[in-house]
Design an enzyme around this catalytic site. Structure first.
Site, short mmCIF file in Angstrom:
data_model
loop_
_atom_site.label_atom_id
_atom_site.label_comp_id
_atom_site.label_asym_id
_atom_site.label_seq_id
_atom_site.Cartn_x
_atom_site.Cartn_y
_atom_site.Cartn_z
CB SER A 16 -0.97 0.00 1.19
OG SER A 16 -1.92 -1.01 1.01
CB THR A 61 -3.27 -5.61 5.77
OG1 THR A 61 -3.13 -6.83 5.06
CG2 THR A 61 -2.03 -5.37 6.61
CE LYS A 65 -7.76 -7.13 4.70
NZ LYS A 65 -7.97 -7.64 3.34
CD GLU A 77 -24.29 -3.56 0.78
OE1 GLU A 77 -23.47 -3.04 -0.01
OE2 GLU A 77 -24.67 -4.76 0.71
CG ASN A 86 -10.15 -2.92 2.53
OD1 ASN A 86 -11.09 -2.13 2.63
ND2 ASN A 86 -9.66 -3.30 1.37
CG ASP A 102 -9.98 -6.48 -0.41
OD1 ASP A 102 -9.16 -5.68 -0.89
OD2 ASP A 102 -9.75 -7.18 0.59
N GLY A 128 -11.50 -20.99 -3.08
CA GLY A 128 -11.08 -20.35 -1.84
C GLY A 128 -12.27 -19.89 -1.03
CB ALA A 129 -13.96 -20.62 1.67
CE1 TYR A 219 0.65 -8.06 -3.86
CE2 TYR A 219 -1.71 -8.45 -3.57
CZ TYR A 219 -0.48 -8.09 -3.06
OH TYR A 219 -0.37 -7.77 -1.73
N GLY A 240 -3.95 -10.06 -10.48
CA GLY A 240 -4.36 -9.56 -9.16
C GLY A 240 -3.91 -8.14 -8.86
P1 NAP Z 1 -6.96 -16.51 3.82
O1 NAP Z 1 -8.14 -15.92 4.50
O2 NAP Z 1 -5.82 -17.01 4.63
O3 NAP Z 1 -7.48 -17.71 2.87
C1 NAP Z 1 -6.57 -18.54 2.20
C2 NAP Z 1 -7.33 -19.45 1.25
O4 NAP Z 1 -6.38 -20.25 0.53
C3 NAP Z 1 -8.29 -20.43 1.94
O5 NAP Z 1 -9.38 -20.66 1.10
C4 NAP Z 1 -7.39 -21.68 2.06
O6 NAP Z 1 -8.12 -22.88 2.15
C5 NAP Z 1 -6.66 -21.64 0.76
N1 NAP Z 1 -5.42 -22.42 0.83
C6 NAP Z 1 -4.28 -22.08 1.49
N2 NAP Z 1 -3.36 -23.07 1.36
C7 NAP Z 1 -3.95 -24.06 0.63
C8 NAP Z 1 -3.53 -25.34 0.16
N3 NAP Z 1 -2.29 -25.80 0.40
N4 NAP Z 1 -4.39 -26.08 -0.58
C9 NAP Z 1 -5.63 -25.61 -0.85
N5 NAP Z 1 -6.11 -24.41 -0.44
C10 NAP Z 1 -5.27 -23.65 0.29
O7 NAP Z 1 -6.31 -15.46 2.79
P2 NAP Z 1 -7.04 -14.28 2.02
O8 NAP Z 1 -6.95 -13.03 2.80
O9 NAP Z 1 -8.39 -14.77 1.59
O10 NAP Z 1 -6.08 -14.09 0.76
C11 NAP Z 1 -5.96 -15.08 -0.26
C12 NAP Z 1 -4.98 -14.60 -1.32
O11 NAP Z 1 -5.48 -13.44 -1.95
C13 NAP Z 1 -3.60 -14.19 -0.76
O12 NAP Z 1 -2.61 -14.67 -1.66
C14 NAP Z 1 -3.61 -12.68 -0.80
O13 NAP Z 1 -2.34 -12.11 -1.02
C15 NAP Z 1 -4.50 -12.43 -2.02
N6 NAP Z 1 -5.21 -11.14 -1.95
C16 NAP Z 1 -5.05 -10.31 -3.00
C17 NAP Z 1 -5.70 -9.08 -3.00
C18 NAP Z 1 -5.51 -8.16 -4.15
O14 NAP Z 1 -5.76 -6.95 -4.00
N7 NAP Z 1 -5.13 -8.66 -5.32
C19 NAP Z 1 -6.52 -8.72 -1.92
C20 NAP Z 1 -6.67 -9.61 -0.85
C21 NAP Z 1 -6.00 -10.84 -0.89
P3 NAP Z 1 -8.53 -23.47 3.60
O15 NAP Z 1 -9.79 -22.74 3.99
O16 NAP Z 1 -8.74 -24.91 3.33
O17 NAP Z 1 -7.39 -23.20 4.53
#
Ligand code: NAP
Length: 277
Positions: A16, A61, A65, A77, A86, A102, A128-129, A219, A240
């Protein structure tokens, strides 16, 4: 001088500052954007004293959050629906407002790069979740996605999101993610897989239509293995970095009073820093 910051634990990795300091310089504003490393047990007190510390607002971050949303007097909202904030800003009465930008960032970039992503109403596949997936589901549903197939390694987390977001979100078992791509018009990786230092995303794209769009919110690297594989078979790709840049716009406008532009020059500036790190 107006000041804002990004709050995290750790926070040194945050991109940022590259974005906001670029805009401050570009628009010739008397402002500063700082890094604040705040321990989880101290976040409540830190946010209460945000104004006293001289800040007009902040980005938030991981892992703060949810705490930022809880500390806010006026969540919007998006923050409420996503369950996390964020972006924070103080108003003239000292009330702390919170947003989650986001979804806005992801959808703005997606709409620019793939304006027809929902033209034929085909299902969207989201992997992803976590926190980011939550924001993306919110953005896609607000923008009119008719059906979202959601797959996550830990299925319970996907089920919880489907319950929160309603019947347009359907859970697909993680083992079935390859075949479930069959009828999709958009695939979004919202896991952290493919990120530098993490394993690659194990996904077979064979079933995905070649006219589908593939978006990755990771990204770093900018060209993830998923995007490279999608590009190689002719799919349109959305990286990203655009999400990262666009999510910063509303906060900057609130704190510094200028709506900044996401330009190719800003992209190149931040991409150069990503390449260097
Ligand atoms: P998070 O809450 O930690 O969630 C991580 C996700 O990845 C979960 O769904 C997790 O599954 C999955 N995962 C992690 N390791 C795994 C594995 N070995 N096999 C299968 N699934 C796996 O993280 P987040 O905040 O959502 O962020 C996710 C990604 O998005 C990060 O890389 C972050 O840098 C990126 N991001 C980018 C932006 C942007 O502006 N471009 C913004 C926000 C985030 P489980 O639930 O099974 O653990």
């Amino acid at each position: 001088m107006k000041r804002a910051c990004v709050i995290g634990w750790p926070v040194a990795h945050s991109r940022s500052p590259f974005i906001h300091r670029y805009w401050l310089k570009l628009y010739g504003l008397d402002g500063a954007y700082e890094l604040e490393a705040v321990r989880p047990e101290e976040i409540g007190g830190f946010l209460k004293g945000l104004g006293q510390r001289g800040y007009a607002g902040a980005n938030v971050t991981l892992p703060h959050k949810e705490a930022a949303l809880a500390a806010s007097d006026r969540p919007d909202e998006a923050a409420t629906a996503i369950g996390a904030a964020n972006t924070l800003w103080l108003d003239a009465n000292g009330l702390l407002h919170a947003s989650n930008t986001d979804a806005y960032g992801f959808m703005t970039h997606l709409s620019a790069e793939a304006p027809d992503w929902n033209a034929d109403g085909r299902p969207v596949m989201v992997l992803g979740a976590g926190g980011a997936a939550r924001a993306i589901l919110h953005g896609l549903l607000e923008a009119g996605a008719t059906k979202i197939q959601l797959a996550n390694r830990t299925e319970d987390r996907a089920e919880a999101l489907a319950k929160a977001f309603g019947s347009r979100v359907v859970v697909v078992p993680w083992e079935d993610r390859n075949t479930a791509l069959g009828a999709c018009g958009l695939l979004v990786n919202a896991t952290s897989l493919g990120m530098t230092g993490k394993p690659p995303l194990d996904l077979d794209l064979s079933a995905l239509p070649v006219d589908a769009t593939v978006a990755d919110i990771v990204y770093s690297p900018l060209q993830t293995p998923l995007l490279a594989a999608a590009k190689a078979r002719g799919n349109r790709t959305v990286d990203g970095l655009g999400m990262l840049l666009h999510q910063a716009v509303p906060g900057f406008e609130r704190w510094f009073g200028v709506r900044p532009e996401v330009t190719p020059e800003l992209r190149a500036h931040v991409a150069a820093h990503l390449g260097a790190s």
